[in-house]
Design a protein around this motif. Structure first.
Motif, PDB file in Angstrom:
ATOM      1  N   UNK A 154      44.091  71.669  70.138  1.00 51.77           N
ATOM      2  CA  UNK A 154      43.360  72.931  70.213  1.00 51.77           C
ATOM      3  C   UNK A 154      42.063  72.849  69.411  1.00 51.77           C
ATOM      4  N   UNK A 155      42.122  72.215  68.245  1.00 54.77           N
ATOM      5  CA  UNK A 155      40.921  72.088  67.415  1.00 54.77           C
ATOM      6  C   UNK A 155      39.857  71.252  68.122  1.00 54.77           C
ATOM      7  N   UNK A 156      40.289  70.193  68.807  1.00 55.68           N
ATOM      8  CA  UNK A 156      39.339  69.361  69.547  1.00 55.68           C
ATOM      9  C   UNK A 156      38.728  70.136  70.705  1.00 55.68           C
ATOM     10  N   UNK A 157      39.569  70.866  71.438  1.00 51.18           N
ATOM     11  CA  UNK A 157      39.087  71.631  72.582  1.00 51.18           C
ATOM     12  C   UNK A 157      38.098  72.715  72.158  1.00 51.18           C
ATOM     13  N   UNK A 158      38.301  73.272  70.976  1.00 50.58           N
ATOM     14  CA  UNK A 158      37.415  74.329  70.481  1.00 50.58           C
ATOM     15  C   UNK A 158      36.154  73.765  69.851  1.00 50.58           C
ATOM     16  N   UNK A 159      36.077  72.453  69.698  1.00 43.95           N
ATOM     17  CA  UNK A 159      34.906  71.841  69.076  1.00 43.95           C
ATOM     18  C   UNK A 159      34.863  72.017  67.573  1.00 43.95           C
ATOM     19  N   UNK A 177      36.712  62.675  63.099  1.00 46.60           N
ATOM     20  CA  UNK A 177      37.061  63.500  61.938  1.00 46.60           C
ATOM     21  C   UNK A 177      38.572  63.723  61.868  1.00 46.60           C
ATOM     22  N   UNK A 178      39.191  63.956  63.026  1.00 53.60           N
ATOM     23  CA  UNK A 178      40.637  64.186  63.054  1.00 53.60           C
ATOM     24  C   UNK A 178      41.387  62.968  62.507  1.00 53.60           C
ATOM     25  N   UNK A 179      40.956  61.773  62.919  1.00 54.22           N
ATOM     26  CA  UNK A 179      41.629  60.552  62.455  1.00 54.22           C
ATOM     27  C   UNK A 179      41.306  60.232  61.007  1.00 54.22           C
ATOM     28  N   UNK A 180      40.063  60.526  60.595  1.00 57.14           N
ATOM     29  CA  UNK A 180      39.601  60.103  59.281  1.00 57.14           C
ATOM     30  C   UNK A 180      39.985  61.080  58.163  1.00 57.14           C
ATOM     31  N   UNK A 181      39.916  62.373  58.441  1.00 55.41           N
ATOM     32  CA  UNK A 181      40.071  63.382  57.391  1.00 55.41           C
ATOM     33  C   UNK A 181      41.430  64.079  57.393  1.00 55.41           C
ATOM     34  N   UNK A 182      42.214  63.861  58.428  1.00 53.49           N
ATOM     35  CA  UNK A 182      43.480  64.583  58.554  1.00 53.49           C
ATOM     36  C   UNK A 182      44.612  63.610  58.871  1.00 53.49           C
ATOM     37  N   UNK A 183      45.841  64.064  58.641  1.00 56.35           N
ATOM     38  CA  UNK A 183      47.008  63.250  58.960  1.00 56.35           C
ATOM     39  C   UNK A 183      47.990  64.069  59.785  1.00 56.35           C
TER      40      UNK A 183
END
Length: 309
Positions: free
Chosen positions: A12-17, A23-29
């Motif tokens: 959902x976060x990706x779809x919403x931009x 960033x998803x791979x680097x900053x989040x788990x």
């Protein structure tokens, strides 16, 4: 707090931009499939419960300990599996226990937009499912956090007598006291009650003859001016707290109070010492603790002997 500072659905976060794949791979788990949290921020029981709701895409309703956490209960272990209800079968993700059930509207509410069972339903579920010595501390904390009256939870159980575990739940709910401020205080109270002592008053306020406040005690019996205090680690390791405790107990002694102090080792490994000391303090103040039957040594005497066995 930013939108991405709590668990969120990655797709959902990706779809919403809101972020990029990098960033998803680097900053989040990833917490559970398609649910992420910011790296370096371990999730507590509340965070893990919210992640589970996101995993169900909002279909699930939090139950039991997980509902209690969102309702404000303290001392919910983050290492325990999240408990969540779904109306249909779904294979659980790691760290999530799925209960296939439909939670009626009257038995659910929302906390910060997350669906949870109501305090009464949560109390009933905990009382049905947990062993007594785990259920009572959890229920004490839930009632304290939510203002739920134990009698209201008991009335809920009475209406649901056909539910599996309801008889045990009613027995457990009769032992609940929101005055307990920690699980060890709850367990100390249970120890006293289990061995025939009168149920103590929790959070007992002591005043001097002029009505001035002196202290608030974990539990005790005002009639006999005997109290039981559970001392956590800070009472022994914090020098300032230790000094405060010495002064406090000296003042209470001056006003005729006898204080029995309990620590983790006594409660866990030598409970008979706790009972011996409390019985001695109460007896010295004139409390009649035995039933006085001919040839009978009294419930407490028998229980003290069994504790030493």
């Amino acid at each position: 707090m930013g939108v991405l500072d709590e668990p969120f659905v990655g797709s959902w976060a990706l779809a919403a931009g809101a972020l990029t794949r990098h960033q998803l791979r680097h900053d989040f788990e990833r917490v559970v499939p398609d649910v992420y949290s910011r790296k370096g921020r371990p999730l507590d029981a509340i965070g893990r419960a919210k992640a589970a709701v996101h995993w169900t895409k909002g279909e699930g309703v939090l139950l039991g300990r997980s509902a209690a956490a969102l309702l404000g209960s303290a001392f919910v272990d983050a290492d325990q599996p999240v408990e969540i209800a779904l109306p249909r079968h779904r294979r659980p993700a790691p760290g999530i226990t799925v209960v296939q059930a439909r939670i009626g509207r009257s038995d659910r509410c929302e906390v910060d937009g997350y669906p949870v069972t109501t305090p009464s339903r949560t109390a009933f579920d905990l009382a049905c499912r947990l062993p007594r010595d785990r259920a009572v501390p959890a229920l004490d904390a839930l009632c304290r956090a939510t203002g739920l009256d134990p009698s209201t939870a008991l009335a809920f159980a009475d209406v649901h007598q056909r539910v599996r575990g309801s008889a045990r739940a009613r027995a457990v709910l009769r032992l609940v006291d929101p005055g307990a401020e920690s699980p060890p205080e709850s367990l100390t109270r249970l120890l006293l009650i289990d061995h025939g002592l009168p149920a103590p008053t929790t959070q007992l306020v002591v005043r001097d003859t002029g009505g001035a406040f002196l202290a608030r005690l974990d539990m005790g019996w005002e009639r006999w001016r005997v109290a039981v205090e559970y001392d956590g680690a800070q009472h022994w390791t914090d020098s300032a707290q230790r000094t405060k405790d010495i002064d406090r107990h000296a003042i209470l002694a001056e006003h005729g109070w006898s204080i029995v102090r309990v620590g983790a080792d006594l409660l866990r490994n030598r409970p008979h010492i706790v009972i011996d000391r409390v019985v001695a303090a109460l007896s010295a103040r004139g409390a009649q603790l035995d039933d006085g039957s001919p040839g009978h040594h009294g419930t407490i005497a028998r229980e003290r002997k069994s504790l030493r066995a």
